[in-house]
Scaffold this motif. Structure first.
Motif, mmCIF file in Angstrom:
data_model
loop_
_atom_site.group_PDB
_atom_site.id
_atom_site.type_symbol
_atom_site.label_atom_id
_atom_site.label_comp_id
_atom_site.label_asym_id
_atom_site.label_seq_id
_atom_site.Cartn_x
_atom_site.Cartn_y
_atom_site.Cartn_z
ATOM 1 N N GLU A 5 4.266 -0.378 2.106
ATOM 2 C CA GLU A 5 3.457 -0.071 3.290
ATOM 3 C C GLU A 5 2.627 -1.294 3.690
ATOM 4 O O GLU A 5 2.020 -1.946 2.842
ATOM 5 C CB GLU A 5 2.551 1.113 2.938
ATOM 6 N N ASP A 44 1.254 -0.081 -1.323
ATOM 7 C CA ASP A 44 0.566 -0.296 -0.050
ATOM 8 C C ASP A 44 -0.264 -1.566 -0.164
ATOM 9 O O ASP A 44 -1.222 -1.610 -0.937
ATOM 10 C CB ASP A 44 -0.333 0.906 0.264
ATOM 11 N N LYS A 80 -1.449 9.381 10.685
ATOM 12 C CA LYS A 80 -2.661 9.984 10.111
ATOM 13 C C LYS A 80 -3.487 10.596 11.239
ATOM 14 O O LYS A 80 -3.671 9.962 12.283
ATOM 15 C CB LYS A 80 -3.515 8.921 9.404
ATOM 16 N N ASN A 136 -1.917 -2.939 2.356
ATOM 17 C CA ASN A 136 -3.057 -2.939 3.301
ATOM 18 C C ASN A 136 -3.253 -4.310 3.958
ATOM 19 O O ASN A 136 -4.373 -4.823 3.969
ATOM 20 C CB ASN A 136 -4.342 -2.487 2.599
ATOM 21 N N LYS A 149 -1.923 0.686 -4.729
ATOM 22 C CA LYS A 149 -2.508 -0.311 -3.840
ATOM 23 C C LYS A 149 -2.256 -1.695 -4.437
ATOM 24 O O LYS A 149 -2.514 -1.918 -5.638
ATOM 25 C CB LYS A 149 -4.011 -0.060 -3.676
ATOM 26 N N ASP A 204 1.297 0.989 8.748
ATOM 27 C CA ASP A 204 0.137 1.891 8.754
ATOM 28 C C ASP A 204 -0.919 1.330 9.718
ATOM 29 O O ASP A 204 -1.069 1.824 10.834
ATOM 30 C CB ASP A 204 -0.411 2.053 7.329
ATOM 31 N N GLU A 205 -1.581 0.243 9.326
ATOM 32 C CA GLU A 205 -2.587 -0.353 10.212
ATOM 33 C C GLU A 205 -1.975 -0.785 11.555
ATOM 34 O O GLU A 205 -2.654 -0.770 12.582
ATOM 35 C CB GLU A 205 -3.275 -1.536 9.520
ATOM 36 N N ASN A 221 3.288 5.308 9.395
ATOM 37 C CA ASN A 221 2.426 6.249 8.685
ATOM 38 C C ASN A 221 1.522 6.929 9.713
ATOM 39 O O ASN A 221 0.698 6.272 10.356
ATOM 40 C CB ASN A 221 1.601 5.496 7.630
ATOM 41 N N LYS A 227 1.351 6.209 -5.238
ATOM 42 C CA LYS A 227 1.275 5.081 -4.301
ATOM 43 C C LYS A 227 0.264 4.106 -4.854
ATOM 44 O O LYS A 227 -0.896 4.460 -5.082
ATOM 45 C CB LYS A 227 0.859 5.559 -2.912
HETATM 46 MG MG MG Z 1 -1.960 2.543 4.111
#
Ligand code: MG
Length: 350
Positions: free
Chosen positions: A207, A180, A254, A182, A156, A232-233, A252, A154
């Protein structure tokens, strides 16, 4: 029933850079719940960019009175109480939830994966995360972790050098790649162009391409994207799932975002009910929390469980990755033991 906790900063093997931030350590707390001569372990990992602090989570843990309950085996009763007391403090809640599950498994003498009939062999291959760096340094990281046999990475992204970085990685690996961002891309049209290009580079998933609150733009992007879009966020807990239905391909999950194993199972259930796919992920964490998350990996479509491999001072042994697939020890509880030479009880109760 005794609850103990102590700060344990996670030292990162490499400076970890994602869109918007960079760090060399992750603050964390290790937690122990002891009862009847049995100890269960848990962990709260606190990546600073998510806004949690050791001081705040410590204050929350100090307010928890497990003396209100007869046994750690009352996981649902205890977590109803903890979730209400520590609303908004997902890592502290996760730490207690993980320690309760670990205690219950140890007390019963059974690995939790057997209690839940979840076979790690059913989990998809996991990814190893490569933070943003120079193209040469990112190539080095891929070479360095080849020893663990990862078959997917993965990457970034979210900076001006994304395409150069991806091309450099393609020179050293032909493994499928997830990316990802972010929240690092701001323009949805440019993000779509980038995703079309990524699809030609062997990327299979994107992502959090856009800022977390821009659900309408995520929906616009997902409708047009040739690749799955995973939130995710934007997807912290089960409560975020309904508004993401139809706006993204998956979420995602977590433990540190949703507040532990019980909350993660609920979030996975909510995602499936909403027609969403599921990624099981982690923060930089010790083998304690990553191994706990790995218990649920067979329920996921994609997994990204490498947080323990990103740190240099893991006090536990648990989840292992061989040939890109996860392997869980068959030991009672979540499946962790202290690493060789580590006096874990002294670390938590110095
Ligand atoms: Mg992430």
């Amino acid at each position: 029933m005794k609850l103990s906790f102590h700060p344990y900063p996670l030292l990162l093997r490499h400076t970890f850079t994602v869109a918007g931030s960079s760090r060399t350590a992750t603050p964390a707390l290790l937690v122990a719940i002891e009862h009847d001569g049995i100890t269960g372990y848990g962990e709260a990992a606190l990546p600073p960019y998510l806004g949690w602090s050791v001081a705040e989570e410590t204050a929350v843990l100090r307010r928890v009175d497990l003396g209100l309950f007869a046994s750690p085996a009352q996981i649902d009763d205890i977590m109803d109480y903890v979730d209400a007391l520590a609303l908004g403090h997902a890592p502290a809640r996760a730490a207690i939830d993980i320690a309760l599950h670990d205690w219950a498994g140890r007390a019963a003498g059974v690995p939790l994966r057997r209690v839940w009939s979840l076979d790690p062999a059913d989990a998809p291959p996991t990814t190893y995360t490569i933070g943003i760096d120079t193209p040469a340094a990112m190539q080095d990281k891929v070479r360095e972790v080849a020893v663990w046999g990862f078959t997917r990475y993965k990457i970034k992204v979210g900076t001006a050098t994304d395409r150069d970085n991806l091309r450099a990685l393609r020179a050293v690996t032909d493994a499928p790649l997830a990316v990802d961002a972010n929240q690092g891309w701001s323009d949805r049209e440019a993000a779509l162009d980038m995703i079309y290009w990524l699809a030609t580079q062997g990327v299979y998933l994107v992502e959090q391409p856009l800022p977390k609150e821009r659900i309408d733009d995520l929906a616009w992007l997902t409708e047009r994207s040739p690749l799955p879009i995973v939130a995710d966020e934007s997807a912290q807990t089960a409560a975020d799932v309904p508004r993401l239905a139809g706006a993204v391909t998956g979420v995602n999950v977590k433990l540190m975002k949703c507040g532990g194993l019980r909350a993660a199972r609920r979030m996975i259930g909510a995602a499936r009910a909403a027609g969403l796919r599921v990624m099981m992920g982690c923060m930089t964490e010790t083998s304690c929390a990553v191994t706990a998350a790995a218990l649920l990996a067979p329920l996921a479509d994609w997994i990204d469980l490498d947080g323990n491999l990103l740190i240099a001072n893991d006090p536990f042994i648990g989840l292992a990755v061989r040939g890109g697939r996860i392997h869980l020890p068959d030991t009672p509880g979540i499946g962790i033991t202290p690493a060789s030479g580590i006096d874990i009880n002294h670390i938590i109760n110095p």
